[in-house]
Motif scaffolding. Sequence first.
Motif, PDB file in Angstrom:
ATOM      1  N   THR A   2     -46.259 104.698  53.222  1.00  0.00           N
ATOM      2  CA  THR A   2     -47.715 104.771  53.598  1.00  0.00           C
ATOM      3  C   THR A   2     -48.174 106.231  53.322  1.00  0.00           C
ATOM      4  N   THR A 111     -47.274 105.306  64.617  1.00  0.00           N
ATOM      5  CA  THR A 111     -48.265 104.203  64.777  1.00  0.00           C
ATOM      6  C   THR A 111     -47.438 102.655  64.468  1.00  0.00           C
ATOM      7  N   PRO A 112     -46.479 102.837  63.331  1.00  0.00           N
ATOM      8  CA  PRO A 112     -45.737 101.386  62.923  1.00  0.00           C
ATOM      9  C   PRO A 112     -44.824 101.339  63.841  1.00  0.00           C
ATOM     10  N   ASN A 115     -46.705  99.964  67.375  1.00  0.00           N
ATOM     11  CA  ASN A 115     -47.305  98.428  67.006  1.00  0.00           C
ATOM     12  C   ASN A 115     -46.037  97.366  66.676  1.00  0.00           C
ATOM     13  N   GLY A 116     -44.915  98.015  66.689  1.00  0.00           N
ATOM     14  CA  GLY A 116     -43.699  96.816  66.184  1.00  0.00           C
ATOM     15  C   GLY A 116     -43.881  96.340  64.951  1.00  0.00           C
ATOM     16  N   SER A 117     -44.245  97.018  63.853  1.00  0.00           N
ATOM     17  CA  SER A 117     -44.148  96.712  62.568  1.00  0.00           C
ATOM     18  C   SER A 117     -42.830  97.184  61.795  1.00  0.00           C
ATOM     19  N   LEU A 118     -42.506  98.270  62.650  1.00  0.00           N
ATOM     20  CA  LEU A 118     -41.157  98.997  62.029  1.00  0.00           C
ATOM     21  C   LEU A 118     -40.355  99.603  63.190  1.00  0.00           C
ATOM     22  N   ASP A 119     -39.107  99.697  63.180  1.00  0.00           N
ATOM     23  CA  ASP A 119     -38.110 100.037  63.931  1.00  0.00           C
ATOM     24  C   ASP A 119     -37.885 101.801  63.945  1.00  0.00           C
ATOM     25  N   THR A 121     -39.638 104.754  61.340  1.00  0.00           N
ATOM     26  CA  THR A 121     -40.154 105.439  60.051  1.00  0.00           C
ATOM     27  C   THR A 121     -39.404 107.054  59.967  1.00  0.00           C
ATOM     28  N   ASN A 179     -35.646  97.504  60.717  1.00  0.00           N
ATOM     29  CA  ASN A 179     -36.849  97.459  59.847  1.00  0.00           C
ATOM     30  C   ASN A 179     -37.359  98.733  59.717  1.00  0.00           C
ATOM     31  N   TRP A 180     -37.168  99.644  58.655  1.00  0.00           N
ATOM     32  CA  TRP A 180     -37.679 100.741  58.575  1.00  0.00           C
ATOM     33  C   TRP A 180     -38.493 101.035  57.302  1.00  0.00           C
ATOM     34  N   ASP A 181     -39.059 102.201  57.146  1.00  0.00           N
ATOM     35  CA  ASP A 181     -39.702 102.517  55.872  1.00  0.00           C
ATOM     36  C   ASP A 181     -39.891 103.893  55.864  1.00  0.00           C
TER      37      ASP A 181
END
Length: 225
Positions: A2, A111-112, A115-119, A121, A179-181
Amino acid sequence: MTAPLPAHPTRFNSTQVAVVIPAFNEADTVAEVIRVGLTLTPEVVVVSDGSGDATAAVAREAGARVLELMENGGKGPALKAALELTEAEFVVMLDADLMGLTREHLDLLLTPVLNGSLDMTIGVFEGGGFVSDWGNKLTPHLSGQRACRRAWLLAVPRLGEERWPEPPITDALKTTGANWDYVELPNVAQVVKEKKRGFWKGAQARTKMYADLLTYQVRKKRDGP
């Protein structure tokens, strides 16, 4: 990865989030990192890892909750101690020597996860300076700028036993299927060790750090999980 900065600050209950900062001899920079952390949440926790300078006093004056460890045990034990001082559901982890940090960068990390999109960052520097960018991009998995649930992080095996917590965290990300990024942090940099400690002492500290990081798997195999 991002890149764009969020248009508006992250909205959440302030009791949900804590900023945790392990620090060793970072009196020159920790106050500014705390100041930015306080724009996100009133709960900023600094653990002074056996610092020989005014890190603890500066951190208290800046508004952080401070724990002083008498001996320098490493970033891993200091991070675990910081996590144990808070009951927040989510944590943002920051290094104490950051430059150029803003509230927007914290929103990018948090934020990610909220909101649950990532475990988790993991922040990577972009445009903060050649040395910081190069080192961070060469080994992004060693970044100290992260956000996740506190309970998940506390459950990472060997977190408080390793001098550097990033290898155990990397292992846990793989084994748990989290789940990470990576998240780009524009215009953020770190004060390099050679500048903080002088060239030769800084180079020795850097060499020791990488030697410890590279031998993590050996210690893990020897000692068990």
